[in-house]
Design a protein around this motif. Structure first.
Motif, PDB file in Angstrom:
ATOM      1  N   LEU A  93      43.735  42.342  39.422  1.00 11.25           N
ATOM      2  CA  LEU A  93      45.014  42.052  38.753  1.00 11.25           C
ATOM      3  C   LEU A  93      45.809  41.008  39.531  1.00 11.25           C
ATOM      4  O   LEU A  93      46.332  40.050  38.961  1.00 11.25           O
ATOM      5  CB  LEU A  93      45.833  43.336  38.601  1.00 11.25           C
ATOM      6  N   LYS A  94      45.863  41.193  40.846  1.00 11.66           N
ATOM      7  CA  LYS A  94      46.628  40.246  41.686  1.00 11.66           C
ATOM      8  C   LYS A  94      46.037  38.834  41.568  1.00 11.66           C
ATOM      9  O   LYS A  94      46.773  37.844  41.486  1.00 11.66           O
ATOM     10  CB  LYS A  94      46.580  40.739  43.135  1.00 11.66           C
ATOM     11  N   ASN A  95      44.721  38.750  41.537  1.00 17.44           N
ATOM     12  CA  ASN A  95      44.079  37.443  41.368  1.00 17.44           C
ATOM     13  C   ASN A  95      44.445  36.831  40.015  1.00 17.44           C
ATOM     14  O   ASN A  95      44.745  35.632  39.931  1.00 17.44           O
ATOM     15  CB  ASN A  95      42.554  37.580  41.484  1.00 17.44           C
ATOM     16  N   MET A  96      44.440  37.642  38.971  1.00 15.10           N
ATOM     17  CA  MET A  96      44.789  37.131  37.634  1.00 15.10           C
ATOM     18  C   MET A  96      46.252  36.671  37.610  1.00 15.10           C
ATOM     19  O   MET A  96      46.582  35.648  37.019  1.00 15.10           O
ATOM     20  CB  MET A  96      44.562  38.209  36.560  1.00 15.10           C
ATOM     21  N   GLN A  97      47.120  37.435  38.303  1.00 12.04           N
ATOM     22  CA  GLN A  97      48.536  37.060  38.338  1.00 12.04           C
ATOM     23  C   GLN A  97      48.732  35.717  39.045  1.00 12.04           C
ATOM     24  O   GLN A  97      49.518  34.882  38.611  1.00 12.04           O
ATOM     25  CB  GLN A  97      49.345  38.134  39.066  1.00 12.04           C
ATOM     26  N   LEU A  98      47.981  35.529  40.141  1.00  8.24           N
ATOM     27  CA  LEU A  98      48.086  34.261  40.882  1.00  8.24           C
ATOM     28  C   LEU A  98      47.663  33.090  40.002  1.00  8.24           C
ATOM     29  O   LEU A  98      48.319  32.047  39.971  1.00  8.24           O
ATOM     30  CB  LEU A  98      47.211  34.306  42.142  1.00  8.24           C
ATOM     31  N   LEU A  99      46.565  33.282  39.257  1.00  7.12           N
ATOM     32  CA  LEU A  99      46.107  32.207  38.369  1.00  7.12           C
ATOM     33  C   LEU A  99      47.129  31.965  37.250  1.00  7.12           C
ATOM     34  O   LEU A  99      47.423  30.818  36.903  1.00  7.12           O
ATOM     35  CB  LEU A  99      44.743  32.564  37.767  1.00  7.12           C
ATOM     36  N   VAL A 106      51.783  33.411  30.562  1.00  8.65           N
ATOM     37  CA  VAL A 106      51.252  34.721  30.191  1.00  8.65           C
ATOM     38  C   VAL A 106      51.978  35.811  30.988  1.00  8.65           C
ATOM     39  O   VAL A 106      52.230  35.666  32.181  1.00  8.65           O
ATOM     40  CB  VAL A 106      49.711  34.764  30.363  1.00  8.65           C
ATOM     41  N   GLU A 107      52.372  36.849  30.265  1.00  8.31           N
ATOM     42  CA  GLU A 107      53.120  37.952  30.873  1.00  8.31           C
ATOM     43  C   GLU A 107      52.164  38.961  31.515  1.00  8.31           C
ATOM     44  O   GLU A 107      51.004  39.059  31.103  1.00  8.31           O
ATOM     45  CB  GLU A 107      53.907  38.705  29.783  1.00  8.31           C
ATOM     46  N   LEU A 108      52.731  39.732  32.449  1.00  2.00           N
ATOM     47  CA  LEU A 108      51.931  40.743  33.147  1.00  2.00           C
ATOM     48  C   LEU A 108      51.241  41.695  32.148  1.00  2.00           C
ATOM     49  O   LEU A 108      50.064  42.008  32.290  1.00  2.00           O
ATOM     50  CB  LEU A 108      52.828  41.529  34.109  1.00  2.00           C
ATOM     51  N   LYS A 109      52.000  42.108  31.119  1.00  2.00           N
ATOM     52  CA  LYS A 109      51.416  43.064  30.163  1.00  2.00           C
ATOM     53  C   LYS A 109      50.189  42.463  29.457  1.00  2.00           C
ATOM     54  O   LYS A 109      49.182  43.143  29.251  1.00  2.00           O
ATOM     55  CB  LYS A 109      52.479  43.489  29.136  1.00  2.00           C
ATOM     56  N   GLU A 110      50.303  41.169  29.127  1.00  2.00           N
ATOM     57  CA  GLU A 110      49.169  40.519  28.451  1.00  2.00           C
ATOM     58  C   GLU A 110      47.956  40.440  29.388  1.00  2.00           C
ATOM     59  O   GLU A 110      46.827  40.652  28.965  1.00  2.00           O
ATOM     60  CB  GLU A 110      49.543  39.102  28.026  1.00  2.00           C
ATOM     61  N   ILE A 111      48.210  40.126  30.659  1.00  2.00           N
ATOM     62  CA  ILE A 111      47.098  40.061  31.624  1.00  2.00           C
ATOM     63  C   ILE A 111      46.393  41.415  31.667  1.00  2.00           C
ATOM     64  O   ILE A 111      45.170  41.505  31.597  1.00  2.00           O
ATOM     65  CB  ILE A 111      47.598  39.696  33.051  1.00  2.00           C
ATOM     66  N   LYS A 112      47.211  42.463  31.734  1.00  2.00           N
ATOM     67  CA  LYS A 112      46.628  43.819  31.795  1.00  2.00           C
ATOM     68  C   LYS A 112      45.835  44.115  30.522  1.00  2.00           C
ATOM     69  O   LYS A 112      44.749  44.684  30.574  1.00  2.00           O
ATOM     70  CB  LYS A 112      47.732  44.861  31.993  1.00  2.00           C
ATOM     71  N   LYS A 138      33.295  40.020  34.483  1.00  2.00           N
ATOM     72  CA  LYS A 138      34.338  40.391  33.515  1.00  2.00           C
ATOM     73  C   LYS A 138      35.683  39.759  33.890  1.00  2.00           C
ATOM     74  O   LYS A 138      36.436  39.311  33.026  1.00  2.00           O
ATOM     75  CB  LYS A 138      34.473  41.914  33.444  1.00  2.00           C
ATOM     76  N   LEU A 139      35.960  39.715  35.202  1.00  2.00           N
ATOM     77  CA  LEU A 139      37.202  39.084  35.668  1.00  2.00           C
ATOM     78  C   LEU A 139      37.187  37.586  35.336  1.00  2.00           C
ATOM     79  O   LEU A 139      38.200  37.013  34.925  1.00  2.00           O
ATOM     80  CB  LEU A 139      37.319  39.282  37.186  1.00  2.00           C
ATOM     81  N   ALA A 140      36.010  36.984  35.473  1.00  2.98           N
ATOM     82  CA  ALA A 140      35.867  35.556  35.175  1.00  2.98           C
ATOM     83  C   ALA A 140      36.104  35.302  33.683  1.00  2.98           C
ATOM     84  O   ALA A 140      36.729  34.304  33.302  1.00  2.98           O
ATOM     85  CB  ALA A 140      34.480  35.069  35.583  1.00  2.98           C
ATOM     86  N   ILE A 141      35.620  36.215  32.843  1.00  8.36           N
ATOM     87  CA  ILE A 141      35.839  36.064  31.400  1.00  8.36           C
ATOM     88  C   ILE A 141      37.330  36.255  31.097  1.00  8.36           C
ATOM     89  O   ILE A 141      37.922  35.508  30.323  1.00  8.36           O
ATOM     90  CB  ILE A 141      34.958  37.052  30.608  1.00  8.36           C
ATOM     91  N   CYS A 142      37.943  37.218  31.789  1.00  4.99           N
ATOM     92  CA  CYS A 142      39.377  37.469  31.602  1.00  4.99           C
ATOM     93  C   CYS A 142      40.196  36.211  31.899  1.00  4.99           C
ATOM     94  O   CYS A 142      41.043  35.806  31.100  1.00  4.99           O
ATOM     95  CB  CYS A 142      39.808  38.629  32.512  1.00  4.99           C
ATOM     96  N   GLN A 143      39.907  35.549  33.043  1.00  5.48           N
ATOM     97  CA  GLN A 143      40.704  34.358  33.378  1.00  5.48           C
ATOM     98  C   GLN A 143      40.468  33.221  32.389  1.00  5.48           C
ATOM     99  O   GLN A 143      41.339  32.379  32.180  1.00  5.48           O
ATOM    100  CB  GLN A 143      40.504  33.903  34.835  1.00  5.48           C
TER     101      GLN A 143
END
Ligand SMILES: Nc1ncnc2c1ncn2[C@@H]1O[C@H](COP(=O)(O)OP(=O)(O)OP(=O)(O)O)[C@@H](O)[C@H]1O
Length: 222
Positions: A93-99, A106-112, A138-143
């Protein structure tokens, strides 16, 4: 209007010729698969489309803008090519937030929500360095999708995933298709991506050609 157009594109590295005048036209909202043996240039094709590699000759046009002339990198393109670099001591999550902080759209809720969609638990405290191969994929697909990008390039999205994860990611791709995204997928074989794609091309002899029954016979009959 085409979202992606390649006109007579040549690419080589020193004496190694990868593409010899390839052409490709992808309309908005289509899902296109690119297949071919290892080392034939599928990832290089994605790098050309995303501006990470420059063509030696020819034009790469994304949403009417020529890469290298009008723009360096396309806007609103989500990319999974190879393994992205993460900060290994941070959680997913922290990595996604940094990106997400780079573009701040994009909001935190959307990232989640996107993490859940790809099959990850956003509240998982595990550091990325301790993630399994499949979790990293999966994290790579998420970003690549979390910023609601209109064009999405997924290089081998199913590699390293178990059967149930492949099904989950296929369902994510189906959702993206329903949202009208333009999607490019690669794979070594046609079977994983065939059910998802409107059109399939194969890298054959430094060219990019529609995948026909003749080519299926040539490449995949054993
Ligand atoms: N920066 C580079 N310099 C020189 N050669 C390169 C470079 N990047 C890629 N290549 C070569 O270009 C060719 C195509 O590589 P690419 O990674 O696109 O193959 P691929 O079809 O995606 O393979 P795979 O299925 O194994 O992922 C390979 O022979 C590779 O060694």
């Amino acid at each position: 209007m085409s979202d992606i157009e390649l006109i007579d594109v040549y690419k080589k590295f020193k004496n190694k010729e990868i593409f010899k005048g390839i052409n490709l036209k992808i309309e908005q909202g289509k899902t296109v698969g690119i297949i071919g043996y290892n080392g034939t240039g599928k990832s290089i094709l994605f790098k050309l489309i995303s501006g990470l590699e420059k063509a030696n000759k020819g034009k790469v046009i994304i949403k009417n803008k020529i890469i290298g002339t009008d723009i360096d990198f396309p806007e609103s393109m989500g990319i999974l090519i190879n393994e992205p670099s993460y900060i290994s001591v941070y959680s997913g999550l922290k990595n996604m937030q940094l990106l997400a902080n780079i573009n701040q759209n994009v909001e935190l809720k959307e990232i989640k929500d996107y993490m859940v969609m790809v099959g990850l638990n956003p509240d998982e405290k595990t550091r990325v360095k301790n993630y399994s191969l499949g979790m990293k994929k999966k994290l790579a697909i998420c970003q690549a999708i979390m910023e609601n990008q209109s064009i999405i390039l997924l290089d081998e999205p199913f590699n390293g995933l178990d059967h149930s994860s492949v099904i989950a990611i296929k369902s994510v791709i189906t959702k993206l298709q329903k949202k009208g995204k333009t999607i490019l997928l690669t794979g070594h074989t046609q079977s994983d991506i065939e059910e998802l794609c409107n059109d399939i091309y194969i890298v054959d002899n430094k060219n990019l050609v529609p995948f026909t029954e003749d080519l299926r016979e040539k490449y995949y009959s054993s």
